[in-house]
Design a protein around this motif. Sequence first.
Motif, mmCIF file in Angstrom:
data_model
loop_
_atom_site.group_PDB
_atom_site.id
_atom_site.type_symbol
_atom_site.label_atom_id
_atom_site.label_comp_id
_atom_site.label_asym_id
_atom_site.label_seq_id
_atom_site.Cartn_x
_atom_site.Cartn_y
_atom_site.Cartn_z
ATOM 1 N N GLU A 174 42.694 14.038 8.277
ATOM 2 C CA GLU A 174 44.212 14.844 8.000
ATOM 3 C C GLU A 174 44.290 16.636 8.019
ATOM 4 O O GLU A 174 45.128 17.221 8.419
ATOM 5 N N GLU A 175 43.575 16.417 6.917
ATOM 6 C CA GLU A 175 43.629 18.337 6.409
ATOM 7 C C GLU A 175 43.170 19.235 7.308
ATOM 8 O O GLU A 175 43.994 20.068 8.086
ATOM 9 N N GLY A 176 42.146 18.752 8.005
ATOM 10 C CA GLY A 176 41.293 19.481 9.266
ATOM 11 C C GLY A 176 42.011 18.879 10.239
ATOM 12 O O GLY A 176 41.448 19.462 11.444
ATOM 13 N N ASN A 177 42.792 18.077 10.616
ATOM 14 C CA ASN A 177 42.699 17.296 12.070
ATOM 15 C C ASN A 177 42.284 17.151 12.909
ATOM 16 O O ASN A 177 42.095 18.487 14.057
ATOM 17 N N ALA A 178 41.611 16.120 12.263
ATOM 18 C CA ALA A 178 40.108 16.537 13.928
ATOM 19 C C ALA A 178 39.554 15.251 13.412
ATOM 20 O O ALA A 178 40.296 14.025 12.392
ATOM 21 N N LEU A 179 38.702 14.062 14.488
ATOM 22 C CA LEU A 179 38.378 13.105 14.474
ATOM 23 C C LEU A 179 36.859 13.285 14.673
ATOM 24 O O LEU A 179 36.099 14.242 14.574
ATOM 25 N N TYR A 180 36.143 12.259 13.634
ATOM 26 C CA TYR A 180 34.646 12.092 13.389
ATOM 27 C C TYR A 180 34.432 10.878 13.884
ATOM 28 O O TYR A 180 34.565 9.691 13.977
ATOM 29 N N ILE A 181 33.262 10.878 14.496
ATOM 30 C CA ILE A 181 32.050 9.795 15.504
ATOM 31 C C ILE A 181 31.284 9.722 15.196
ATOM 32 O O ILE A 181 30.184 10.922 14.988
ATOM 33 N N SER A 182 30.969 8.950 14.232
ATOM 34 C CA SER A 182 29.414 8.471 14.135
ATOM 35 C C SER A 182 29.007 6.904 14.707
ATOM 36 O O SER A 182 29.233 6.364 15.162
ATOM 37 N N GLY A 183 27.206 7.165 14.592
ATOM 38 C CA GLY A 183 26.467 6.227 15.172
ATOM 39 C C GLY A 183 25.597 6.018 15.983
ATOM 40 O O GLY A 183 24.965 7.368 15.954
ATOM 41 N N VAL A 184 24.525 5.003 16.582
ATOM 42 C CA VAL A 184 23.035 5.208 17.418
ATOM 43 C C VAL A 184 23.885 5.146 18.381
ATOM 44 O O VAL A 184 23.867 4.112 19.499
ATOM 45 N N SER A 185 22.695 5.495 19.420
ATOM 46 C CA SER A 185 22.587 5.263 20.931
ATOM 47 C C SER A 185 21.463 5.578 20.599
ATOM 48 O O SER A 185 20.029 5.157 20.211
ATOM 49 N N THR A 186 21.219 5.477 22.308
ATOM 50 C CA THR A 186 19.202 5.384 22.820
ATOM 51 C C THR A 186 19.000 6.521 22.351
ATOM 52 O O THR A 186 18.112 6.776 22.184
ATOM 53 N N GLY A 187 20.168 7.725 22.161
ATOM 54 C CA GLY A 187 19.433 8.653 21.874
ATOM 55 C C GLY A 187 18.863 9.202 20.340
ATOM 56 O O GLY A 187 18.732 10.157 19.571
ATOM 57 N N GLY A 188 19.886 8.299 19.603
ATOM 58 C CA GLY A 188 19.097 7.868 17.677
ATOM 59 C C GLY A 188 20.789 8.286 17.635
ATOM 60 O O GLY A 188 21.597 8.045 17.547
ATOM 61 N N ALA A 189 20.548 8.746 16.509
ATOM 62 C CA ALA A 189 21.944 8.722 15.320
ATOM 63 C C ALA A 189 22.716 9.744 15.401
ATOM 64 O O ALA A 189 21.791 11.295 16.035
ATOM 65 N N LYS A 190 23.638 10.189 15.536
ATOM 66 C CA LYS A 190 25.049 10.992 15.776
ATOM 67 C C LYS A 190 25.700 11.113 15.016
ATOM 68 O O LYS A 190 26.619 10.199 14.476
ATOM 69 N N LEU A 191 26.322 12.656 15.027
ATOM 70 C CA LEU A 191 27.694 12.104 14.033
ATOM 71 C C LEU A 191 28.193 13.467 15.333
ATOM 72 O O LEU A 191 27.726 14.664 14.944
ATOM 73 N N VAL A 192 29.733 13.244 15.157
ATOM 74 C CA VAL A 192 30.064 14.783 15.666
ATOM 75 C C VAL A 192 31.730 14.459 15.442
ATOM 76 O O VAL A 192 32.489 14.094 14.817
ATOM 77 N N ARG A 193 32.219 15.773 15.592
ATOM 78 C CA ARG A 193 33.538 16.097 15.601
ATOM 79 C C ARG A 193 34.443 16.802 16.411
ATOM 80 O O ARG A 193 34.044 17.668 17.393
#
Length: 598
Positions: A540-559
């Motif tokens: 809420e403070e940064g008004n951003a969404l964070y998506i995380s998880g594992v795909s066929t390419g490995g682990a990812k964390l995206v803002r």
Amino acid sequence: MARLDLARSLIELTYTEKADSYPDCLVLAYIDSGEGTVTDTREDINICGKIDALGDLSAKVQYAVNYIDNEVEARLEEARQQIEAQEQRLNAEIAKVAAQVEKLTPPAVGTVKFTASQKVGPEWLRCDGSFISEADYPELVAALGKLTPGVGTYDLLVSYANVQQMSNVCLYNGMAWTYLLKEQKLIGVNGTQANEISVSGVQGLVQLAAVDTVLSVCGGAVYLAQNNQSQNSFTLLECESFTGNEVSIEMTSLDTNSITSGLDMSFSVPNVVDANGKKLIMLGVFTTTVPAAGGAALEWELSKIKYAEWTAGDFAHADILTADFTPVKYAGQASAKADGGRSALTMLAFEHKNSDEALFAQASAYNQPDPGRQQDNFTFRFNICSLKNQVFGNIITEGLNNAFQPYITNYGIPNDTELPPLWHEIFKASSNPALNIIPIAGGSEYIYRAKIENRKLHYISGRYNPKTVYEYHTADVQLPSRCRLFKESVCYASAQGLWFVFVGTGLMFCETLEGENWGYLDTQDDVGVITQCGCLEYDEEGNALYISGVSTGGAKLVRLQLPPLYNYANDGAWLPHIASDGVPAYIKAKEPEESGAV
């Protein structure tokens, strides 16, 4: 086969009938046209393959084999080039026809097309998520409507190609944290900083795709937990002091065996929250039977939630607390042929998205047979409430009272197919708790059950302020084939006034759960397709969404940085962010200006 012709100094590719021996050729394949089979024999050393011999013969044979392979590959490549050329000719013809059709019936404003060419004309805008003003493009803003929030930037914060399992993402002290199981590392990142912390004392965690690892960072402590739905496989690890600047930390295993005995843990997600300096975690559900008042031959079954409350570092003195449900089963009179009840639960979890409350819903159907009238008397009841401070109240909504009587002579609770439509959805989902989401509240609404069926999102929601009856909805958006839900798929972006649901391939979003007008933002080009350990968080403070998880390419964390608030009705709208296999999409923004003599 391939035959060496010394007289003409060439290798001939030909064919003949199958025989037992081929003294003068190399057999490349057996082809049975009758059976429609082809057997590649180039690696069979008895009739072709690699020949290990001394002297010049070996070099000549190797040269011949190389020539044959190159010749075969050359012919295949020639065929591929011919096919590609034919496709290009067809595409050119299709483009000519499309251009003529477009002249006759030009596409409407808001039409999207994919093209690699940049010569699309000023009336087309690239679908890159940018903001457009209503003053410049009034028709397009009207076509897009209010429900396209757009994304300012995509920032890839974590990417590990070989990681197969990770925890959820947890926001703490301005950083996003996640735990990598095999690497035994706690990763904390923001836009400019990345911390890797080695973690010891985690031997109790199992590395199984079917078992979620839950990370909680709250009140200056770190917790890792797993619930494999049995007493001995409920694991809770604690590091009671944490700042985020450590090089390494050590987890302590907390003794949960004695407090989880006899519980149904199928619905429990072991999140840990900090409420007024105390830690809270959901344990499970147990059922007790109590006699009805007045000594009648009646019994009720009561379900109760069991949860733990403790101070960090002092789990040995934890308080084990219970919370009652409404009665979920009415045992009926002894003279009845058969009777009973059923209940349906949501996932049970203390959740920071819900102000550190455990928001849960429970539906029940019970039967009070009436032998005199030879018909059943069913009562359906639904309630949603919260622990422990009842931030969202204790809402009880009566469903159908004495209004559903499917049987005349058979006494018993109906099966799934005989339930009313809404109750069918409620009870059907309860048979597979792993598919349920953690209930989330926001904007005076709550969503407590969701599923994807036929590539569409279906969910049950209601309002808690003011109270309204729960409803079953279907979002009218056709999703990609690889979409799926996770327990942590839902969040409410309070600064935007939007609901978001992550489906592995992208984000669905809407302003209110009461309607069915959803938008969809594809994230496959930036995030990939998340297939496990998926999580969606909102800062809420940064008004951003964070998506995380594992795909066929490995682990990812995206803002995903969301834009500042705009008045979508008056100021403008955000273009969709769309591409397909690297080919950009363009949206028609306005009608082209007519050219002519002045």
